[in-house]
Design an enzyme around this catalytic site. Sequence first.
Site, PDB file in Angstrom:
ATOM      1  N   ASP A   1       0.965  -1.209  -0.067  1.00  0.00           N
ATOM      2  CA  ASP A   1      -0.099   0.075  -0.030  1.00  0.00           C
ATOM      3  C   ASP A   1       1.030   1.494   0.190  1.00  0.00           C
ATOM      4  OD1 ASP A   1      -2.529  -1.454   0.084  1.00  0.00           O
ATOM      5  OD2 ASP A   1      -2.277  -1.738   2.320  1.00  0.00           O
TER       6      ASP A   1
ATOM      7  N   ASP B   1      -7.129  -1.371  -4.611  1.00  0.00           N
ATOM      8  CA  ASP B   1      -8.013  -1.089  -3.707  1.00  0.00           C
ATOM      9  C   ASP B   1      -8.922  -0.117  -4.379  1.00  0.00           C
ATOM     10  OD1 ASP B   1      -6.665  -2.731  -1.786  1.00  0.00           O
ATOM     11  OD2 ASP B   1      -5.707  -1.083  -0.855  1.00  0.00           O
TER      12      ASP B   1
END
Length: 162
Positions: free
Chosen positions: A114, A132
């Site tokens: 991330d 995401d």
Amino acid sequence: MMKIVVLIVVLVVALDQVTKQIITRTMEIGDSNPIINHFLYITYHRNSGAAFGILQGQMWFFYTITVIAIISLVIWISKLNMKKEKVLAIALALMLGGAIGNFIDRVVYQAVIDFVHTIWWGHSFPIFNVADVALVCGALLMVLDVIILDRLRGKDLYFEMD
């Protein structure tokens, strides 16, 4: 339309993996670079759990769930009437691309890479990635299709309960 669906999946996976490779090659875990101070940062983080860091380290659970999700999405897409369900096809393609992108990370790194870190009104939100974004956009597009577009097409989704 199937070509567009495949193209969306490939583009999502490619963009997701390229951005993650840039992050892993140019930053150390925990590094953070401001893009817009007090709002948007590029922060290298590895998440071995699910959204918001829940179920940390449960890799076999995530492998299983993700494989089931990927297979289900492929089957669902293959059964769509592409001429009538274009919005749903795009939504599912975004979700499939996002699921594949994060699955690759789980297999390669045993965690999801991330890097997009936002702070709104002083609150730090969970760090996320391109996969995401695709998953969330696909889910929102599906909701739009089911709730709003189906009503516009004349399918009333509301029903009375006894």
